[in-house]
Design an enzyme around this catalytic site. Structure first.
Site, PDB file in Angstrom:
ATOM      1  N   GLU A 108       0.858  -1.190   0.000  1.00 54.00           N
ATOM      2  CA  GLU A 108       0.000   0.000   0.000  1.00 54.00           C
ATOM      3  C   GLU A 108       0.889   1.232   0.000  1.00 54.00           C
ATOM      4  O   GLU A 108       1.613   1.482   0.963  1.00 54.00           O
ATOM      5  CB  GLU A 108      -0.905   0.003   1.231  1.00 54.00           C
ATOM      6  CG  GLU A 108      -1.746   1.258   1.376  1.00 54.00           C
ATOM      7  CD  GLU A 108      -2.480   1.320   2.707  1.00 54.00           C
ATOM      8  OE1 GLU A 108      -2.677   2.446   3.214  1.00 54.00           O
ATOM      9  OE2 GLU A 108      -2.839   0.253   3.248  1.00 54.00           O
ATOM     10  N   ARG A 125       0.860  10.535   0.426  1.00 49.48           N
ATOM     11  CA  ARG A 125       1.150  11.654   1.316  1.00 49.48           C
ATOM     12  C   ARG A 125       2.229  12.575   0.767  1.00 49.48           C
ATOM     13  O   ARG A 125       2.640  13.518   1.425  1.00 49.48           O
ATOM     14  CB  ARG A 125       1.591  11.127   2.690  1.00 49.48           C
ATOM     15  CG  ARG A 125       0.524  10.325   3.408  1.00 49.48           C
ATOM     16  CD  ARG A 125       1.043   9.782   4.726  1.00 49.48           C
ATOM     17  NE  ARG A 125       0.062   8.967   5.409  1.00 49.48           N
ATOM     18  CZ  ARG A 125       0.295   8.284   6.529  1.00 49.48           C
ATOM     19  NH1 ARG A 125       1.507   8.321   7.075  1.00 49.48           N
ATOM     20  NH2 ARG A 125      -0.655   7.571   7.079  1.00 49.48           N
ATOM     21  N   LYS A 132     -11.004  -1.430   6.538  1.00 48.81           N
ATOM     22  CA  LYS A 132      -9.797  -1.114   7.298  1.00 48.81           C
ATOM     23  C   LYS A 132     -10.223  -0.681   8.707  1.00 48.81           C
ATOM     24  O   LYS A 132     -11.116   0.163   8.856  1.00 48.81           O
ATOM     25  CB  LYS A 132      -9.040   0.017   6.598  1.00 48.81           C
ATOM     26  CG  LYS A 132      -7.855   0.580   7.386  1.00 48.81           C
ATOM     27  CD  LYS A 132      -7.225   1.728   6.592  1.00 48.81           C
ATOM     28  CE  LYS A 132      -6.085   2.387   7.350  1.00 48.81           C
ATOM     29  NZ  LYS A 132      -5.452   3.471   6.557  1.00 48.81           N
TER      30      LYS A 132
END
Length: 212
Positions: free
Chosen positions: A41, A45, A129
């Protein structure tokens, strides 16, 4: 979604990574594969996140790579253009979920409460999640398994190699997000052998669950 959940359940551990450029992404992708990882993943950012994801999806087809920390539809659209196999959000974002469902792009929205589980179920999503995992921990996941026994989770945030097995032992946990496998200090130092070693150690730890 069923295929992604199947891959995650087989992988048990999902590296959460933040490479800083194409060269790092290429070396990191190889380090993860050498360490036995099946997926990754890439956190969105930084400005280099999309190109890093493209490197992984374009050069490592055996590594199921997706985008994490997706906060809006624009990022989800960008992730899709980079070949993301899946999208992960930190919280339940209806707009992002709707976009991904329309595009048939597997999405794993973040939840932390039963209310958010309900929101996800209304969208037909039952692989979620659990974030941040340290809020509620395994006790919360056990509690959620009562009313939501058909929902599967990927705990992320606060997971370490020391508490990993306590999460993987839960029937409603498919895999755990792992940010400790490829920390920025190792990437910046170019110590990709150490990352491979961490991956192998973590897999050895997770495999103990199947032997107990």
């Amino acid at each position: 979604m069923e295929r992604i959940q199947e891959i995650f359940r087989k992988a048990r551990v999902v590296p959460v990574i933040s490479p800083e450029g194409q060269a790092d992404a290429r070396k990191l992708g190889q380090a993860l594969i050498d360490g036995g990882m099946l997926c990754a993943e890439v956190t969105f950012r930084s400005q280099t996140a999309p190109e890093c994801l493209s490197v992984l999806t374009g050069n490592f087809p055996g590594l199921c790579s997706g985008a994490g920390t997706i906060l809006n539809v624009e990022q989800a659209r960008l992730a899709k253009s980079c070949g993301a196999r899946f999208v992960v959000t930190p919280a339940f974002n209806a707009r992002v979920v709707d976009y991904c469902l329309e595009q048939e792009l597997p999405v794993i929205p973040g939840i932390c409460t039963p209310y958010e589980v309900e929101l996800a179920l209304r969208k037909g999503l039952d692989f979620l999640k659990f974030f941040p995992a340290q809020v509620g921990g395994t006790a919360m996941l056990k509690a959620l398994s009562g009313p939501y026994r058909f929902v599967t989770f990927m705990p992320t945030g606060g997971i370490t190699v020391d508490n990993l097995n306590s999460y993987l032992a839960l029937e409603n946990v498919a895999a755990c997000g792992a940010s400790w496998l490829a920390p920025s200090k190792l990437i910046e130092a170019g110590d990709f052998d150490a990352i491979t070693a961490r991956c192998r150690q973590t897999l050895e730890t997770s495999e103990k669950i199947h032997m107990e």
